[in-house]
Enzyme design. Structure first.
Site, PDB file in Angstrom:
ATOM      1  CB  SER A  16      -0.904   0.008   1.235  1.00  0.00           C
ATOM      2  OG  SER A  16      -1.582   1.238   1.361  1.00  0.00           O
ATOM      3  CE  LYS A  72     -12.856  -0.059   0.799  1.00  0.00           C
ATOM      4  NZ  LYS A  72     -12.879   0.643  -0.505  1.00  0.00           N
ATOM      5  CG  ASP A 108     -13.493   4.335  -1.015  1.00  0.00           C
ATOM      6  OD1 ASP A 108     -12.315   4.738  -1.005  1.00  0.00           O
ATOM      7  OD2 ASP A 108     -13.827   3.198  -0.624  1.00  0.00           O
TER       8      ASP A 108
END
Length: 299
Positions: A16, A72, A108
Site C-alpha cells: 500500500s 468495508k 471513497d
C-alpha cells in the site's frame, strides 16, 4: 511531540502507498504521524476479526484507521456511529476513534467526486455507464448521483449484484445490467467509469472494449497502480478525454487525513506524492487527457 497513530486494516496490503502518502503530508504540515499496515494475513486474522482489531487499535491509542477489502461491509456491525453517506453506500473505509467510540465514514465517494470535478471539469454527466458494482463502484455511483447524473447504467459480472446496487441507491435513476450490454449502453452514454480490478498489476486486461470508445465519450478509471492502464491507453488512442485513478485515491486519502487529524491537507500535493511513488513502477506515460468539447448530447 506526541505521535498521532493511524493505519489501514485489510488483506494483501503490504504494498500500500497509504503510509507514505499520509506520513509525507503530515511532515509538510508539521505533524508527527505514523501510519501502520494491519494486514490480516500478517496478523493471522480473518475478515471477521475486524471488530477485535478496532478494539486493539483503540487500546493502543490510535486516532483512526482506514478500512479496505475485505472489511468495508463487515466493519459496519462494530461501529457506534455512521455518517449518512456511509450508511447510504453500505460501506465504510475510514473509522475515527474518539471519546464517543468508533465513527464510520466513507471517503471513497468524496474522493471520486472531487477527483472527477478536478480532472474532468465540464464533462457532461447526464448519462453514465459504470462497470463494476462492488465497493468502489457503489462509491462512484453515489458520487455520480450526487453530481446530478440522470441515468446510470451499472453492469457487473454478477448482474444480481448490479441490480441490488441499483435498487439500494435510486431505482428511478439507476439500472443494473450485464457486461454483455456494454457496447449498446456506451453508444448512448456521455461517460464510462471503470471500477473493477481488471487492469491492476496482477490483473492484466481491459474491461471496456476499445472499439466502444470514441472522442465524445469520457473515461474515468479507478485503478491507480498502474496509473496509465490499458483502458486509458485505449481511451487516448480513441481521442477520448480520461481521468486516471490516482486522483480518486489522493482525494480519498486527503479526506481521511482531515478526519484523522483535523488539519487541512493539500490533495494536489498528495496526488503529486502518489505519482512520484508509482513512477518507478511504470513508464511516465501521460496521466490525463485535456478536456475537449462534447458537441453531442446523449441524454
Amino acid at each position: 511531540m506526541t505521535t498521532l497513530l493511524t493505519g489501514l486494516i485489510g488483506s494483501g496490503i503490504g504494498f500500500s502507498l497509504s503510509p507514505a502518502m499520509h506520513e509525507r503530508e503530515a511532515t509538510v504540515l508539521g505533524l508527527e504521524l505514523r501510519y501502520d499496515l494491519w494486514d490480516l494475513h500478517a496478523l493471522g486474522a480473518s475478515p471477521g476479526d475486524v471488530g477485535g482489531l478496532l478494539l486493539r487499535a483503540r487500546d493502543a491509542g490510535y486516532r483512526g484507521l482506514n478500512i479496505t477489502h475485505p472489511c468495508k461491509q463487515l466493519v459496519l456491525a462494530h461501529l457506534d456511529t455512521l455518517s449518512p453517506d456511509a450508511a447510504a453506500i453500505g460501506a465504510v473505509n475510514t473509522v475515527v476513534i474518539g471519546e464517543d467510540g468508533f465513527a464510520g465514514h466513507n471517503t471513497d465517494w468524496t474522493g471520486f467526486r472531487r477527483g472527477l470535478v478536478d480532472g474532468l471539469a465540464g464533462a457532461p454527466l447526464g448519462r453514465v455507464v459504470l462497470v463494476g458494482a462492488g465497493g468502489a463502484g457503489a462509491a462512484a455511483a453515489y458520487a455520480l448521483l450526487d453530481l446530478g447524473t440522470e441515468r446510470l447504467d451499472v453492469v457487473d459480472a454478477d448482474p444480481d449484484r448490479a441490480a441490488r446496487l441499483a435498487a439500494d441507491l435510486d431505482p428511478d435513476r439507476v439500472r443494473g445490467g450485464r457486461l454483455t450490454e456494454l457496447p449498446t449502453l456506451l453508444g448512448h452514454a456521455h461517460g464510462v467509469v471503470h471500477a473493477t480490478p481488471v487492469g491492476m498489476a496482477g490483473h492484466p486486461g481491459q474491461a471496456v472494449p476499445g472499439n466502444c470508445l470514441r472522442p465524445d465519450l469520457w473515461v474515468a478509471e479507478i485503478v491507480f497502480r498502474p496509473l496509465h492502464t490499458a483502458l486509458l491507453a485505449a481511451a487516448a488512442e480513441a481521442g477520448a478525454v480520461f481521468l486516471d485513478g490516482g486522483r480518486m485515491n489522493a482525494h480519498q486519502a486527503a479526506d481521511a487525513f482531515r478526519l484523522f487529524t483535523g488539519l487541512e491537507p493539500d490533495p494536489s500535493r498528495m496526488y503529486a506524492h502518489l505519482r512520484e511513488l508509482v513512477a518507478p513502477e511504470v513508464s511516465r506515460a501521460p496521466l490525463s487527457g485535456a478536456l475537449s468539447p462534447h458537441p453531442t448530447e446523449r441524454m
